[in-house]
Scaffold this motif. Sequence first.
Motif, PDB file in Angstrom:
ATOM      1  N   THR A 125      -0.224 -16.011  -6.514  1.00 56.80           N
ATOM      2  CA  THR A 125      -0.699 -15.384  -7.749  1.00 56.80           C
ATOM      3  C   THR A 125      -1.050 -13.945  -7.419  1.00 56.80           C
ATOM      4  O   THR A 125      -1.996 -13.692  -6.674  1.00 56.80           O
ATOM      5  CB  THR A 125      -1.935 -16.113  -8.309  1.00 56.80           C
ATOM      6  N   TRP A 126      -0.298 -13.000  -7.974  1.00 52.96           N
ATOM      7  CA  TRP A 126      -0.450 -11.590  -7.635  1.00 52.96           C
ATOM      8  C   TRP A 126      -0.752 -10.793  -8.898  1.00 52.96           C
ATOM      9  O   TRP A 126       0.128 -10.519  -9.707  1.00 52.96           O
ATOM     10  CB  TRP A 126       0.836 -11.057  -6.989  1.00 52.96           C
ATOM     11  N   ALA A 127      -2.015 -10.422  -9.064  1.00 55.02           N
ATOM     12  CA  ALA A 127      -2.424  -9.742 -10.304  1.00 55.02           C
ATOM     13  C   ALA A 127      -3.034  -8.368 -10.063  1.00 55.02           C
ATOM     14  O   ALA A 127      -3.439  -7.706 -11.019  1.00 55.02           O
ATOM     15  CB  ALA A 127      -3.418 -10.614 -11.067  1.00 55.02           C
ATOM     16  N   ALA A 128      -3.101  -7.916  -8.810  1.00 60.06           N
ATOM     17  CA  ALA A 128      -3.652  -6.586  -8.538  1.00 60.06           C
ATOM     18  C   ALA A 128      -2.718  -5.521  -9.118  1.00 60.06           C
ATOM     19  O   ALA A 128      -1.495  -5.630  -9.014  1.00 60.06           O
ATOM     20  CB  ALA A 128      -3.816  -6.381  -7.041  1.00 60.06           C
ATOM     21  N   GLU A 129      -3.324  -4.487  -9.711  1.00 57.27           N
ATOM     22  CA  GLU A 129      -2.530  -3.401 -10.294  1.00 57.27           C
ATOM     23  C   GLU A 129      -3.136  -2.050  -9.932  1.00 57.27           C
ATOM     24  O   GLU A 129      -3.645  -1.327 -10.799  1.00 57.27           O
ATOM     25  CB  GLU A 129      -2.414  -3.565 -11.803  1.00 57.27           C
ATOM     26  N   PRO A 130      -3.112  -1.678  -8.653  1.00 53.29           N
ATOM     27  CA  PRO A 130      -3.585  -0.344  -8.283  1.00 53.29           C
ATOM     28  C   PRO A 130      -2.659   0.718  -8.869  1.00 53.29           C
ATOM     29  O   PRO A 130      -1.505   0.447  -9.209  1.00 53.29           O
ATOM     30  CB  PRO A 130      -3.512  -0.362  -6.752  1.00 53.29           C
ATOM     31  N   TYR A 131      -3.175   1.930  -8.968  1.00 50.87           N
ATOM     32  CA  TYR A 131      -2.391   2.993  -9.619  1.00 50.87           C
ATOM     33  C   TYR A 131      -1.083   3.280  -8.899  1.00 50.87           C
ATOM     34  O   TYR A 131      -0.116   3.746  -9.512  1.00 50.87           O
ATOM     35  CB  TYR A 131      -3.230   4.277  -9.695  1.00 50.87           C
ATOM     36  N   PHE A 132      -1.019   2.985  -7.604  1.00 53.60           N
ATOM     37  CA  PHE A 132       0.160   3.356  -6.832  1.00 53.60           C
ATOM     38  C   PHE A 132       1.223   2.259  -6.789  1.00 53.60           C
ATOM     39  O   PHE A 132       2.270   2.443  -6.147  1.00 53.60           O
ATOM     40  CB  PHE A 132      -0.249   3.716  -5.393  1.00 53.60           C
ATOM     41  N   ALA A 133       0.980   1.130  -7.423  1.00 51.88           N
ATOM     42  CA  ALA A 133       1.950   0.029  -7.358  1.00 51.88           C
ATOM     43  C   ALA A 133       1.931  -0.749  -8.663  1.00 51.88           C
ATOM     44  O   ALA A 133       0.996  -1.519  -8.917  1.00 51.88           O
ATOM     45  CB  ALA A 133       1.644  -0.888  -6.178  1.00 51.88           C
ATOM     46  N   ARG A 134       2.952  -0.554  -9.476  1.00 53.17           N
ATOM     47  CA  ARG A 134       3.059  -1.258 -10.752  1.00 53.17           C
ATOM     48  C   ARG A 134       4.468  -1.827 -10.909  1.00 53.17           C
ATOM     49  O   ARG A 134       5.444  -1.242 -10.424  1.00 53.17           O
ATOM     50  CB  ARG A 134       2.766  -0.320 -11.924  1.00 53.17           C
TER      51      ARG A 134
END
Length: 342
Positions: A97-106
Amino acid sequence: MSSSAIFENLLDTFASRPVTPVPDSALQQMMQELIDCGSTILPMPGRGQTLERWRMLAAVSASDLALVKLFEGHTDALAIMTELEPDAPIATGAWGTWAAEPYFARVNIVDRQGDQVYLQGRKAWCSGAPMLDRALLTARDEQHRPQLVAVDLRQSGVSTAEDSWQAVGMGSTASVDVAFEGALGRCVGLPGQYVDRPGFWQGGGGIAACWYGAACTLAGYLREHCRQPHHDAHAAAHLGAVDAALCAASASLRETATWIDANPRRSAEIPVRRLRAQVETTVNSVLEHVGRALGATPFCRNAHFARLAADLPVFIRQSHAEKDLAALGELIAAQAVDGWIL
């Protein structure tokens, strides 16, 4: 170049050398064995057995935090799909489950055919990516809304960036960046539904159970030390502090699980934010007291202790520290406080 400049350059170069990740085949094998024997089929949160679910997460954490990182991601994916698509079959294999959304990776949805979508972009913090078969991940749709997507990781449009994971603690989780280049996926639920559903915060409480399980194991080493005739009063004092902290955290875990089961359709944001803050404080206290009481010996001579002690400070950084405390404070300031009443 002067000798002092050469000396400084040598040290700088050596200090910045990359970590060389070592694939942990035993971790992948153990995860598959847990799936095969049915141990990853946990009670759903909010359906009367939330505490039992958290006890299972704590038990895996007590064994190994890299393992629970994969175990929790897999079981969370199963719970999410069961909640959002109760009548749909779930594909076999190990899930993340991958829900991280940092500004540098979308990751963006760039095309679609019904609920089948094509993904383009990069996802960060993809725990276990080289060891998993499938993943649930958040992507942005054509209106920039968050959409949960199920993806088969074995297709040609998916690749991992091995050098993106330089961790020492939690290193074996291989939480690398994953690139999607026209990869095919399937929408799960509606846009925004992943965050808006009750299970989002209910699942967040399970992370605190993971932290707690590892802290209990480290505390157990101190307790065993204090049962030996050679222990001193300082170690006993450290054990007393650890016991007080763990008992408070366990009470909070039980109370929060009970609240969730009694209010399964309400947002558990405030109870879970409180819980995570309380357990994080407990974990930091346990790490400090156990280390001071036992000294260097278990860090250097006990493989299980050493892994937990190295992994746990990294794992609890899944908390966002003062940012999370500020979010809790804003919520409390905006409404009547009922959590302080005896």
